[in-house]
Write a protein that holds these residues in place. Structure first.
Motif, PDB file in Angstrom:
ATOM      1  N   THR A  78       0.534  -0.771   0.284  1.00 17.76           N
ATOM      2  CA  THR A  78       0.106  -0.538   0.197  1.00 17.76           C
ATOM      3  C   THR A  78       0.713   1.490  -0.003  1.00 17.76           C
ATOM      4  O   THR A  78       1.765   1.393   0.862  1.00 17.76           O
ATOM      5  N   GLY A  79       0.539   2.204  -1.294  1.00 19.15           N
ATOM      6  CA  GLY A  79       1.279   2.744  -1.477  1.00 19.15           C
ATOM      7  C   GLY A  79       2.515   2.816  -1.583  1.00 19.15           C
ATOM      8  O   GLY A  79       3.630   4.005  -1.692  1.00 19.15           O
ATOM      9  N   GLY A  80       3.486   1.778  -2.475  1.00 15.62           N
ATOM     10  CA  GLY A  80       4.214   1.399  -2.360  1.00 15.62           C
ATOM     11  C   GLY A  80       5.149   0.869  -3.520  1.00 15.62           C
ATOM     12  O   GLY A  80       4.369   1.246  -4.502  1.00 15.62           O
ATOM     13  N   ASP A  81       6.003  -0.174  -3.867  1.00 14.84           N
ATOM     14  CA  ASP A  81       5.548  -0.957  -4.906  1.00 14.84           C
ATOM     15  C   ASP A  81       4.857  -2.200  -5.367  1.00 14.84           C
ATOM     16  O   ASP A  81       4.390  -2.348  -4.228  1.00 14.84           O
ATOM     17  N   VAL A  82       4.876  -2.979  -6.729  1.00 15.99           N
ATOM     18  CA  VAL A  82       4.453  -3.480  -6.629  1.00 15.99           C
ATOM     19  C   VAL A  82       5.191  -5.191  -6.422  1.00 15.99           C
ATOM     20  O   VAL A  82       6.110  -5.037  -6.967  1.00 15.99           O
ATOM     21  N   ILE A  83       4.483  -6.183  -6.069  1.00 14.48           N
ATOM     22  CA  ILE A  83       5.070  -6.804  -5.032  1.00 14.48           C
ATOM     23  C   ILE A  83       4.619  -8.062  -6.516  1.00 14.48           C
ATOM     24  O   ILE A  83       5.731  -9.447  -6.797  1.00 14.48           O
ATOM     25  N   LEU A  84       4.280  -8.655  -7.517  1.00 11.68           N
ATOM     26  CA  LEU A  84       3.551  -9.382  -8.297  1.00 11.68           C
ATOM     27  C   LEU A  84       2.331  -8.671  -8.989  1.00 11.68           C
ATOM     28  O   LEU A  84       1.311  -8.083  -8.631  1.00 11.68           O
ATOM     29  N   ASP A  85       2.421  -8.883 -10.459  1.00 11.91           N
ATOM     30  CA  ASP A  85       1.107  -8.375 -11.164  1.00 11.91           C
ATOM     31  C   ASP A  85       0.992  -9.473 -13.241  1.00 11.91           C
ATOM     32  O   ASP A  85       1.853  -9.214 -13.367  1.00 11.91           O
ATOM     33  N   ARG A  86       0.648 -11.336 -11.975  1.00 13.66           N
ATOM     34  CA  ARG A  86       0.594 -11.472 -13.939  1.00 13.66           C
ATOM     35  C   ARG A  86      -0.066 -13.326 -12.817  1.00 13.66           C
ATOM     36  O   ARG A  86      -0.330 -12.986 -11.829  1.00 13.66           O
ATOM     37  N   GLU A  87       0.100 -13.747 -14.397  1.00 12.72           N
ATOM     38  CA  GLU A  87      -0.458 -14.682 -13.671  1.00 12.72           C
ATOM     39  C   GLU A  87       0.513 -15.960 -13.293  1.00 12.72           C
ATOM     40  O   GLU A  87       1.719 -15.960 -13.207  1.00 12.72           O
ATOM     41  N   MET A  88      -0.135 -16.928 -12.239  1.00 14.30           N
ATOM     42  CA  MET A  88       0.383 -17.864 -11.117  1.00 14.30           C
ATOM     43  C   MET A  88       0.446 -19.156 -11.516  1.00 14.30           C
ATOM     44  O   MET A  88      -1.105 -19.829 -12.461  1.00 14.30           O
ATOM     45  N   ALA A  89       1.362 -20.471 -11.690  1.00 18.37           N
ATOM     46  CA  ALA A  89       0.868 -21.799 -12.331  1.00 18.37           C
ATOM     47  C   ALA A  89       0.858 -22.807 -10.631  1.00 18.37           C
ATOM     48  O   ALA A  89       1.456 -22.255  -9.775  1.00 18.37           O
ATOM     49  N   LYS A  90      -0.030 -23.970 -10.742  1.00 18.04           N
ATOM     50  CA  LYS A  90      -0.388 -24.682  -9.797  1.00 18.04           C
ATOM     51  C   LYS A  90       1.264 -25.091  -9.220  1.00 18.04           C
ATOM     52  O   LYS A  90       2.430 -25.241 -10.232  1.00 18.04           O
ATOM     53  N   GLY A  91       1.235 -24.162  -8.143  1.00 13.63           N
ATOM     54  CA  GLY A  91       1.930 -24.771  -6.894  1.00 13.63           C
ATOM     55  C   GLY A  91       2.921 -23.356  -6.290  1.00 13.63           C
ATOM     56  O   GLY A  91       3.411 -23.304  -5.247  1.00 13.63           O
ATOM     57  N   GLU A  92       2.750 -22.673  -7.013  1.00  9.55           N
ATOM     58  CA  GLU A  92       3.035 -21.364  -7.123  1.00  9.55           C
ATOM     59  C   GLU A  92       2.755 -20.582  -6.313  1.00  9.55           C
ATOM     60  O   GLU A  92       1.922 -20.438  -5.371  1.00  9.55           O
ATOM     61  N   GLN A  93       3.156 -20.375  -5.062  1.00  7.63           N
ATOM     62  CA  GLN A  93       3.340 -19.375  -3.839  1.00  7.63           C
ATOM     63  C   GLN A  93       4.338 -17.478  -4.012  1.00  7.63           C
ATOM     64  O   GLN A  93       5.160 -17.733  -4.541  1.00  7.63           O
ATOM     65  N   VAL A  94       3.576 -16.755  -2.932  1.00  9.05           N
ATOM     66  CA  VAL A  94       4.250 -15.154  -3.274  1.00  9.05           C
ATOM     67  C   VAL A  94       3.957 -15.288  -1.916  1.00  9.05           C
ATOM     68  O   VAL A  94       2.320 -15.508  -1.495  1.00  9.05           O
ATOM     69  N   GLN A  95       4.387 -14.432  -0.911  1.00 10.07           N
ATOM     70  CA  GLN A  95       3.685 -13.664   0.013  1.00 10.07           C
ATOM     71  C   GLN A  95       4.347 -12.371   0.542  1.00 10.07           C
ATOM     72  O   GLN A  95       5.797 -11.798  -0.610  1.00 10.07           O
ATOM     73  N   SER A  96       4.128 -12.082   1.529  1.00  8.43           N
ATOM     74  CA  SER A  96       4.988 -10.557   1.658  1.00  8.43           C
ATOM     75  C   SER A  96       4.741  -9.996   3.491  1.00  8.43           C
ATOM     76  O   SER A  96       3.398 -11.309   3.996  1.00  8.43           O
ATOM     77  N   PHE A  97       5.471  -9.590   3.659  1.00 11.05           N
ATOM     78  CA  PHE A  97       5.518  -9.472   5.646  1.00 11.05           C
ATOM     79  C   PHE A  97       5.291  -8.122   5.773  1.00 11.05           C
ATOM     80  O   PHE A  97       5.286  -7.736   7.061  1.00 11.05           O
ATOM     81  N   ASP A  98       5.122  -7.046   4.469  1.00  8.45           N
ATOM     82  CA  ASP A  98       4.697  -5.737   4.664  1.00  8.45           C
ATOM     83  C   ASP A  98       3.334  -5.568   5.145  1.00  8.45           C
ATOM     84  O   ASP A  98       2.814  -6.562   5.505  1.00  8.45           O
ATOM     85  N   PRO A  99       3.498  -3.942   5.869  1.00  8.89           N
ATOM     86  CA  PRO A  99       2.577  -3.941   6.519  1.00  8.89           C
ATOM     87  C   PRO A  99       0.978  -4.148   6.747  1.00  8.89           C
ATOM     88  O   PRO A  99       0.201  -4.354   7.245  1.00  8.89           O
ATOM     89  N   LYS A 100       1.056  -3.291   5.390  1.00  8.96           N
ATOM     90  CA  LYS A 100       0.056  -3.047   4.650  1.00  8.96           C
ATOM     91  C   LYS A 100       0.030  -3.960   2.698  1.00  8.96           C
ATOM     92  O   LYS A 100       0.489  -2.978   2.736  1.00  8.96           O
ATOM     93  N   VAL A 101      -1.355  -4.966   2.278  1.00  7.19           N
ATOM     94  CA  VAL A 101      -1.159  -4.928   1.168  1.00  7.19           C
ATOM     95  C   VAL A 101      -2.025  -4.354   0.944  1.00  7.19           C
ATOM     96  O   VAL A 101      -2.691  -5.344   1.363  1.00  7.19           O
ATOM     97  N   ASP A 102      -1.791  -4.262  -0.763  1.00  5.43           N
ATOM     98  CA  ASP A 102      -3.190  -4.250  -1.415  1.00  5.43           C
ATOM     99  C   ASP A 102      -3.233  -5.215  -2.550  1.00  5.43           C
ATOM    100  O   ASP A 102      -2.635  -6.092  -3.005  1.00  5.43           O
ATOM    101  N   VAL A 103      -4.327  -6.378  -1.776  1.00  2.93           N
ATOM    102  CA  VAL A 103      -4.523  -7.784  -3.553  1.00  2.93           C
ATOM    103  C   VAL A 103      -5.700  -7.192  -4.672  1.00  2.93           C
ATOM    104  O   VAL A 103      -6.909  -6.975  -3.663  1.00  2.93           O
ATOM    105  N   VAL A 104      -5.671  -8.027  -5.884  1.00  2.00           N
ATOM    106  CA  VAL A 104      -6.795  -8.433  -6.400  1.00  2.00           C
ATOM    107  C   VAL A 104      -6.149  -9.773  -6.893  1.00  2.00           C
ATOM    108  O   VAL A 104      -5.457  -9.825  -7.307  1.00  2.00           O
ATOM    109  N   LEU A 105      -7.092 -10.254  -6.624  1.00  2.00           N
ATOM    110  CA  LEU A 105      -7.422 -11.935  -7.894  1.00  2.00           C
ATOM    111  C   LEU A 105      -8.531 -11.647  -8.589  1.00  2.00           C
ATOM    112  O   LEU A 105      -9.882 -11.468  -8.455  1.00  2.00           O
ATOM    113  N   ALA A 106      -8.074 -11.730  -9.742  1.00  2.00           N
ATOM    114  CA  ALA A 106      -8.803 -12.099 -11.215  1.00  2.00           C
ATOM    115  C   ALA A 106      -9.841 -13.111 -10.895  1.00  2.00           C
ATOM    116  O   ALA A 106     -11.126 -13.087 -11.262  1.00  2.00           O
TER     117      ALA A 106
END
Length: 137
Positions: A78-106
């Motif tokens: 939130t208010g910062g960098d993009v962590i991920l913006d793409r399609e993912m494959a089965k079993g693939e993971q992404v995580q963030s330890f940042d204090p506040k994160v915006d999430v959009v799931l298609a």
């Protein structure tokens, strides 16, 4: 005039060799270093290092793809960098330890979402979800 042509041809050959050397060195440098571009999400990707001496940290958000192909997953500090913006494959993971994160799931049914270690209920198949998660301290 013959010597001038030879000197000009020699300069051309030297310039060509110099360009080739610079190109090879650049290629070697690019292949030998870690990418500084977008993070790969093939394995868990912390945005802050976890302490090895303290208790294991729980990510603010962790998203895992459950299907062969998960439509666009977007994570942004939130208010910062993009962590991920793409399609993912089965079993693939992404995580963030940042204090506040915006999430959009298609397609919110295609992924498993953990918010501060707790499973978030998936939506209907094909349902788009947008939400913000905050770190519990």
């Amino acid at each position: 005039m013959g010597i001038a042509r030879l000197a000009l041809a020699g300069l051309g050959v030297l310039a060509l060799v110099a360009l080739i050397v610079v190109g090879v060195l650049s290629l070697i440098g690019a292949l030998g270093s870690d990418p500084a571009g977008p993070r790969s999400a093939a394995s868990p990707v912390p945005t802050a290092a976890a302490s090895s001496t303290g208790p294991e940290r729980v990510p603010t958000v962790l998203i895992e793809c459950l299907r062969e192909n998960c439509p666009t997953v977007f994570l942004k500090i939130t208010g910062g960098d993009v962590i991920l913006d793409r399609e993912m494959a089965k079993g693939e993971q992404v995580q963030s330890f940042d204090p506040k994160v915006d999430v959009v799931l298609a397609d919110s049914a295609a992924v498993r979402v953990l918010v501060n270690g707790d499973v978030r209920e998936p939506g209907e198949a094909g349902e788009r979800q947008e939400f913000t998660v905050s770190r519990e301290d």
